[in-house]
Design a protein around this motif. Structure first.
Motif, PDB file in Angstrom:
ATOM      1  N   UNK A 170      74.870  21.690  11.997  1.00  0.00           N
ATOM      2  CA  UNK A 170      74.306  20.452  12.537  1.00  0.00           C
ATOM      3  C   UNK A 170      72.850  20.302  12.096  1.00  0.00           C
ATOM      4  N   UNK A 171      72.441  19.066  11.913  1.00  0.00           N
ATOM      5  CA  UNK A 171      71.061  18.763  11.541  1.00  0.00           C
ATOM      6  C   UNK A 171      70.093  19.358  12.561  1.00  0.00           C
ATOM      7  N   UNK A 172      70.436  19.303  13.830  1.00  0.00           N
ATOM      8  CA  UNK A 172      69.563  19.831  14.886  1.00  0.00           C
ATOM      9  C   UNK A 172      69.236  21.303  14.675  1.00  0.00           C
ATOM     10  N   UNK A 173      70.137  22.025  13.998  1.00  0.00           N
ATOM     11  CA  UNK A 173      69.935  23.457  13.801  1.00  0.00           C
ATOM     12  C   UNK A 173      69.099  23.792  12.572  1.00  0.00           C
ATOM     13  N   UNK A 174      68.898  22.830  11.695  1.00  0.00           N
ATOM     14  CA  UNK A 174      68.145  23.116  10.470  1.00  0.00           C
ATOM     15  C   UNK A 174      66.967  22.175  10.243  1.00  0.00           C
ATOM     16  N   UNK A 175      66.796  21.190  11.111  1.00  0.00           N
ATOM     17  CA  UNK A 175      65.723  20.202  10.899  1.00  0.00           C
ATOM     18  C   UNK A 175      64.353  20.829  11.118  1.00  0.00           C
ATOM     19  N   UNK A 176      63.367  20.147  10.591  1.00  0.00           N
ATOM     20  CA  UNK A 176      61.973  20.553  10.727  1.00  0.00           C
ATOM     21  C   UNK A 176      61.403  19.832  11.948  1.00  0.00           C
ATOM     22  N   UNK A 177      60.986  20.575  12.942  1.00  0.00           N
ATOM     23  CA  UNK A 177      60.454  19.970  14.167  1.00  0.00           C
ATOM     24  C   UNK A 177      58.938  19.745  14.100  1.00  0.00           C
ATOM     25  N   UNK A 178      58.304  20.402  13.177  1.00  0.00           N
ATOM     26  CA  UNK A 178      56.872  20.240  12.971  1.00  0.00           C
ATOM     27  C   UNK A 178      56.686  19.279  11.791  1.00  0.00           C
ATOM     28  N   UNK A 218      67.810   9.888  17.856  1.00  0.00           N
ATOM     29  CA  UNK A 218      68.982   9.410  18.596  1.00  0.00           C
ATOM     30  C   UNK A 218      68.917   7.903  18.798  1.00  0.00           C
ATOM     31  N   UNK A 219      67.695   7.344  18.689  1.00  0.00           N
ATOM     32  CA  UNK A 219      67.516   5.908  18.892  1.00  0.00           C
ATOM     33  C   UNK A 219      66.370   5.411  18.012  1.00  0.00           C
ATOM     34  N   UNK A 220      66.338   4.105  17.719  1.00  0.00           N
ATOM     35  CA  UNK A 220      65.251   3.562  16.887  1.00  0.00           C
ATOM     36  C   UNK A 220      63.882   3.844  17.494  1.00  0.00           C
ATOM     37  N   UNK A 221      62.932   4.187  16.632  1.00  0.00           N
ATOM     38  CA  UNK A 221      61.574   4.452  17.080  1.00  0.00           C
ATOM     39  C   UNK A 221      61.332   5.871  17.559  1.00  0.00           C
ATOM     40  N   UNK A 222      62.378   6.676  17.610  1.00  0.00           N
ATOM     41  CA  UNK A 222      62.272   8.062  18.063  1.00  0.00           C
ATOM     42  C   UNK A 222      62.216   8.979  16.846  1.00  0.00           C
ATOM     43  N   UNK A 223      61.505  10.102  16.982  1.00  0.00           N
ATOM     44  CA  UNK A 223      61.489  11.118  15.932  1.00  0.00           C
ATOM     45  C   UNK A 223      61.595  12.491  16.576  1.00  0.00           C
ATOM     46  N   UNK A 224      62.785  13.081  16.447  1.00  0.00           N
ATOM     47  CA  UNK A 224      63.000  14.432  16.967  1.00  0.00           C
ATOM     48  C   UNK A 224      62.580  15.478  15.948  1.00  0.00           C
ATOM     49  N   UNK A 225      62.568  15.060  14.685  1.00  0.00           N
ATOM     50  CA  UNK A 225      62.225  15.941  13.575  1.00  0.00           C
ATOM     51  C   UNK A 225      62.557  15.249  12.277  1.00  0.00           C
ATOM     52  N   UNK A 226      62.543  16.018  11.196  1.00  0.00           N
ATOM     53  CA  UNK A 226      62.880  15.471   9.884  1.00  0.00           C
ATOM     54  C   UNK A 226      63.742  16.476   9.138  1.00  0.00           C
ATOM     55  N   UNK A 227      64.382  15.986   8.092  1.00  0.00           N
ATOM     56  CA  UNK A 227      65.161  16.861   7.236  1.00  0.00           C
ATOM     57  C   UNK A 227      64.927  16.440   5.796  1.00  0.00           C
ATOM     58  N   UNK A 228      64.586  17.414   4.958  1.00  0.00           N
ATOM     59  CA  UNK A 228      64.331  17.149   3.539  1.00  0.00           C
ATOM     60  C   UNK A 228      65.274  17.976   2.686  1.00  0.00           C
ATOM     61  N   UNK A 229      65.284  17.667   1.406  1.00  0.00           N
ATOM     62  CA  UNK A 229      66.071  18.461   0.460  1.00  0.00           C
ATOM     63  C   UNK A 229      65.657  19.931   0.534  1.00  0.00           C
ATOM     64  N   UNK A 230      64.368  20.165   0.641  1.00  0.00           N
ATOM     65  CA  UNK A 230      63.873  21.542   0.721  1.00  0.00           C
ATOM     66  C   UNK A 230      64.410  22.248   1.964  1.00  0.00           C
ATOM     67  N   UNK A 231      64.464  21.540   3.087  1.00  0.00           N
ATOM     68  CA  UNK A 231      65.019  22.130   4.311  1.00  0.00           C
ATOM     69  C   UNK A 231      66.484  22.518   4.101  1.00  0.00           C
ATOM     70  N   UNK A 232      67.217  21.683   3.377  1.00  0.00           N
ATOM     71  CA  UNK A 232      68.631  21.987   3.096  1.00  0.00           C
ATOM     72  C   UNK A 232      68.746  23.217   2.199  1.00  0.00           C
TER      73      UNK A 232
END
Length: 146
Positions: free
Chosen positions: A71-79, A42-56
């Protein structure tokens, strides 16, 4: 080779998306930037998770035609697999192998500063192998001496 040396050869900065963006928006970003991985924040320097082609791909397999508008929040990788700027390349390779991932988020003091991809690993290992091969040729030919 340290991770910080690899980051110096790449474009500076990280490309990130917000948790409210849709998967199809992220896929367009992947295409426009020729990448396959983003940080979710949501802001620079923050990491809530990641999203990759594989996640998609996994989201499409699980949710079907609904996935592109999710939404990205529903499919992102949190680990998230991470390393430090001071880690060595073989350590990052081990992380990729153990986590079965193609991307490792690089952290500096708890702040994400870059990404090392499997392509980066192959590029730098190939360069190292070519340097070693050249050195051996020079040694055998006797041209490495002065």
């Amino acid at each position: 080779m340290h991770v910080c040396q690899i980051l110096k050869t790449k474009s500076p900065g990280l490309i990130s998306v917000t948790p409210d963006q849709t998967m199809v928006e992220v896929l367009r970003l992947f295409r426009e930037n020729n990448i396959g991985f983003v940080v979710v924040s949501r802001s620079p320097g923050e990491c809530l998770g990641t999203l990759s082609e594989r996640d998609c791909c996994n989201a499409v397999a699980e949710y079907g035609i609904e996935a592109p508008t999710m939404r990205v929040a529903d499919i992102m990788n949190r680990s998230v697999a991470t390393c430090s700027t001071e880690d060595f390349l073989p350590f990052v390779m081990a992380i990729m192998t153990n986590w079965r991932t193609r991307h490792v988020l690089v952290m500096d003091g708890g702040v994400p500063v870059g990404v090392v991809s499997i392509g980066d690993v192959v590029k730098h290992r190939l360069e190292e192998a070519l340097r070693n091969e050249q050195a051996l040729h020079e040694y055998i030919a006797g041209t490495a001496y002065h």
